[in-house]
Each structure stands twice: as structure tokens, then as C-alpha cells.
Write an enzyme that holds these catalytic residues in place. Sequence first.
Site, PDB file in Angstrom:
ATOM      1  N   CYS A   1     -10.178  10.661 -13.240  1.00  0.00           N
ATOM      2  CA  CYS A   1     -10.770  11.535 -12.441  1.00  0.00           C
ATOM      3  C   CYS A   1     -11.999  10.802 -11.747  1.00  0.00           C
ATOM      4  O   CYS A   1     -12.684  10.268 -12.445  1.00  0.00           O
ATOM      5  CB  CYS A   1     -11.122  13.095 -13.036  1.00  0.00           C
ATOM      6  SG  CYS A   1     -12.015  13.975 -12.019  1.00  0.00           S
TER       7      CYS A   1
ATOM      8  N   HIS B   1      -5.282  -6.653 -12.209  1.00  0.00           N
ATOM      9  CA  HIS B   1      -4.864  -5.504 -11.020  1.00  0.00           C
ATOM     10  C   HIS B   1      -4.734  -4.409 -11.584  1.00  0.00           C
ATOM     11  O   HIS B   1      -4.381  -3.250 -10.684  1.00  0.00           O
ATOM     12  CB  HIS B   1      -3.801  -6.174  -9.994  1.00  0.00           C
ATOM     13  CG  HIS B   1      -4.036  -7.214  -9.437  1.00  0.00           C
ATOM     14  ND1 HIS B   1      -3.028  -8.082  -8.599  1.00  0.00           N
ATOM     15  CD2 HIS B   1      -5.134  -8.000  -8.838  1.00  0.00           C
ATOM     16  CE1 HIS B   1      -3.458  -9.046  -8.230  1.00  0.00           C
ATOM     17  NE2 HIS B   1      -4.835  -9.106  -8.150  1.00  0.00           N
TER      18      HIS B   1
ATOM     19  N   SER C   1       3.535 -16.557  -6.431  1.00  0.00           N
ATOM     20  CA  SER C   1       3.405 -17.398  -5.346  1.00  0.00           C
ATOM     21  C   SER C   1       2.173 -17.969  -5.335  1.00  0.00           C
ATOM     22  O   SER C   1       1.725 -19.051  -4.378  1.00  0.00           O
ATOM     23  CB  SER C   1       3.574 -16.732  -3.847  1.00  0.00           C
ATOM     24  OG  SER C   1       2.760 -15.630  -3.903  1.00  0.00           O
TER      25      SER C   1
END
Length: 236
Positions: free
Chosen positions: A126, A118, A188
Amino acid sequence: MLETLKQWVLESKRIVFFGGAGVSTESGIPDFRSVDGLYNQKYDYPPEAILSHDFFLRKPEEFFRFYRDKILIDGVEPNPAHYKLAQWEREGRLTAVITQNIDGLHQKAGSRNVLELHGSIHRNYCMRCRKFYSGGDIMKTEGVPRCSCGGLIKPDVVLYGESLDSDVLERSMQALHDADMLIIGGTSLSVYPAAGLIDLYRGDKLVLCNKTPTPQDARADLILRDPIGQVFSQLP
């Protein structure tokens, strides 16, 4: 169960660790989905909405207000789990850390082959010229951070509505395929497509170290419910 885990660690040469937010809670970073986590706090907009690609483009001021307040961390140190994984890598036991976290604590502890599904708060670019900015650079700004060229700076994190990095995904898949032991900790296993990656592991040493049940419990060869830092501090 802990003795079994110790023996498996000593026997293994291609350990892969797959971790989530629970790995960093013992370092003081809040879990996204726990009772006291970010998803249970009150904001003008739900955190799921704020952390989306569409919201980032439409309301960058609101995005960065939340981002600086709750996501962009500073002064946080790794815990025993981070350090143990780095030790195993140095010893040649562990081949990869696959993490859903964006805090960079695995690297801070010394791990080198960290596959960040992630992204990371420590990388920012930029959107116009791709100039790099560190997390520290963003901390020094106010409002919506802008590049020297005038472009909007975006954190290199995967927001809702965005795809995972194809290279990181491919390397993660290969590491899981080649692993002789898979330890899953602090997650989880409810966030896809990341959670679906563990189906690629075909070995017989699947360890789950999570405080609460997961969808993969029935498949696990070993389950530990103690805090992950506590467990890892007792491993060789």
C-alpha cells in the site's frame, strides 16, 4: 564448449549467475523483446508507457488491466536452469543469482540468495500505509486494488522512471566483484543500469548463454547459443 563449461563449474567456488527474461521463456513466460514478446503486441498504449511510474499514477485502471493480463502470472513452474542454479547454491558453488526477472521462479526452484534487480510480482505494498499484499491477493481483486486503509496498492516492481533498490544494487555489485566465474544467461544486456553491472566482474571465466548476440560477446571467454534450459540440464 559444453565440456569446458562443465570443467569450469567444477573448479569454481564463487559462481554468480546474471539472468534475464530468456531464463523463464522455457517455463512459458514470454520474453519482453522477442518477436512474439510483449513489446511487439498491440495495446491502446505501448507496453513501455504502461509499465512506467508516471502511467501507473495517471492511469492505474489501464496499468492493472495490462498487469493482470500480461505480467501477473500463476501456475508457472521453474525449468532446468532454475533448478540447476539452486543445486549449485546448495553445493556451495554459487554465491548469488542476480536476476532482472520479477516472476519468483528462482526462489520457487529453491534458490535463496536471489537479488531481484527489478523487484517481484509476489510483493505488493500500500502506498499509504505500506501494508503487504501477495501476488495472489492482487489476483483476487478487480480494477484498481485498494488497501483496507483506502490507499493504492503498488506492485514491488521497478517501473520505468524508478530507481533500482539501493540495497539490492549494492549486494549485486559485491557479488560480482567477488565472483570467480560469471554466467550470463537469457538476456540481451540492453537494459541499463542493470546490464552495466557486469563490468564489475574481473575474472577470466565469463560465460554467455544467449540465443542472440549481446554487446558483451567480444569480452566473453565462452559463448553458447543453445536454449539455456537445454544447456543447464547437461551440467554437473
